[in-house]
Design a protein around this motif. Structure first.
Motif, mmCIF file in Angstrom:
data_model
loop_
_atom_site.group_PDB
_atom_site.id
_atom_site.type_symbol
_atom_site.label_atom_id
_atom_site.label_comp_id
_atom_site.label_asym_id
_atom_site.label_seq_id
_atom_site.Cartn_x
_atom_site.Cartn_y
_atom_site.Cartn_z
ATOM 1 N N ASN A 65 0.827 -1.216 0.000
ATOM 2 C CA ASN A 65 0.000 0.000 0.000
ATOM 3 C C ASN A 65 0.858 1.262 0.000
ATOM 4 O O ASN A 65 0.673 2.166 0.820
ATOM 5 N N LYS A 66 1.817 1.306 -0.904
ATOM 6 C CA LYS A 66 2.696 2.453 -1.151
ATOM 7 C C LYS A 66 3.748 2.696 -0.071
ATOM 8 O O LYS A 66 4.490 3.673 -0.150
ATOM 9 N N VAL A 67 3.841 1.821 0.942
ATOM 10 C CA VAL A 67 4.867 1.953 1.975
ATOM 11 C C VAL A 67 6.010 1.000 1.622
ATOM 12 O O VAL A 67 5.826 -0.214 1.566
ATOM 13 N N LYS A 68 7.196 1.600 1.377
ATOM 14 C CA LYS A 68 8.362 0.813 0.965
ATOM 15 C C LYS A 68 9.195 0.411 2.180
ATOM 16 O O LYS A 68 9.370 1.201 3.104
ATOM 17 N N THR A 69 9.703 -0.831 2.138
ATOM 18 C CA THR A 69 10.533 -1.364 3.212
ATOM 19 C C THR A 69 11.677 -2.165 2.605
ATOM 20 O O THR A 69 11.497 -2.858 1.609
ATOM 21 N N THR A 70 12.844 -2.065 3.228
ATOM 22 C CA THR A 70 13.998 -2.866 2.824
ATOM 23 C C THR A 70 14.471 -3.657 4.031
ATOM 24 O O THR A 70 14.595 -3.116 5.130
ATOM 25 N N LEU A 71 14.726 -4.942 3.805
ATOM 26 C CA LEU A 71 15.230 -5.820 4.851
ATOM 27 C C LEU A 71 16.452 -6.527 4.281
ATOM 28 O O LEU A 71 16.352 -7.232 3.287
ATOM 29 N N GLU A 72 17.606 -6.308 4.920
ATOM 30 C CA GLU A 72 18.836 -6.913 4.449
ATOM 31 C C GLU A 72 19.447 -7.742 5.569
ATOM 32 O O GLU A 72 19.666 -7.244 6.673
ATOM 33 N N GLY A 73 19.679 -9.020 5.284
ATOM 34 C CA GLY A 73 20.236 -9.922 6.289
ATOM 35 C C GLY A 73 21.533 -10.539 5.813
ATOM 36 O O GLY A 73 21.676 -10.891 4.639
ATOM 37 N N LYS A 74 22.484 -10.651 6.749
ATOM 38 C CA LYS A 74 23.768 -11.286 6.453
ATOM 39 C C LYS A 74 24.102 -12.248 7.578
ATOM 40 O O LYS A 74 23.988 -11.909 8.755
#
Length: 183
Positions: A65-74
């Motif tokens: 719904n137009k809300v951007k999220t980034t999830l980066e895992g290492k």
């Protein structure tokens, strides 16, 4: 290399999935679009998995719904850093489970290499894209036939009989996902 499309039945989605392998492991890239209840979403994920099907890193970019999220895992040895924060609750976890794709079932299926009629409990990092939540979850896989697995979420008693192909990729996950084409 394999390219395929999964249809999300419950989540009203399509996923364009690509996996390539080399002597170091597997590189996965995928794009999902769909709608569920009052949410319209898109998800792009990439991950590198070693030859033992253990996730080494992932990047998930989503828009709900137009809300951007980034999830980066290492993963570094047995410790996870997610968005540059060390998460001790995920220490020794080998797998992730992304809510909107059947691919993450392939990881434990191929890693565990279970004999028929045997099972194993595992800990996974569960990533709920639609609710923007990440948490530890315990799951169990039981190999019921040569290409059939009983998947169980220990926490909520959810169970499903999952069918996979010779590569361990999901063909059918009743009421949730179906493979519709493969190249």
């Amino acid at each position: 290399m394999k390219t395929l499309i999964w249809k999300g039945i419950l989540y009203q989605s399509l996923e364009y999935f690509n996996v390539q392998s080399d002597n170091k492991g597997y590189n996965v890239e995928s794009r999902i679009i769909g709608s569920y209840k009052d949410k319209i979403y898109t998800v792009d994920y990439r991950m590198f998995i070693d030859k033992n099907w253990i996730v080494q890193n992932f990047l998930i970019e989503s828009e709900v719904n137009k809300v951007k999220t980034t999830l980066e895992g290492k993963r570094l040895q047995n410790q996870w850093t997610i968005n540059n924060v060390v998460n001790p609750e995920f220490n020794h976890f080998k797998f992730i489970d992304i809510s909107l794709t059947p691919f993450t079932n392939t990881l434990p299926i191929n890693n565990l290499n279970l004999p028929e009629n045997s099972s194993q409990k595992i800990d996974v990092i569960y990533i709920d894209i639609l609710n923007q939540h990440i948490r530890p979850v315990q799951q169990q896989y039981t190999k019921t036939a040569s290409h059939q697995y009983l998947y169980e979420n220990i926490e909520n008693d959810f169970k499903a009989e999952v069918s996979v192909d010779e590569s361990g990729l999901v063909i059918s996950y009743p009421e949730l996902f179906e493979k519709i084409v493969e190249l």
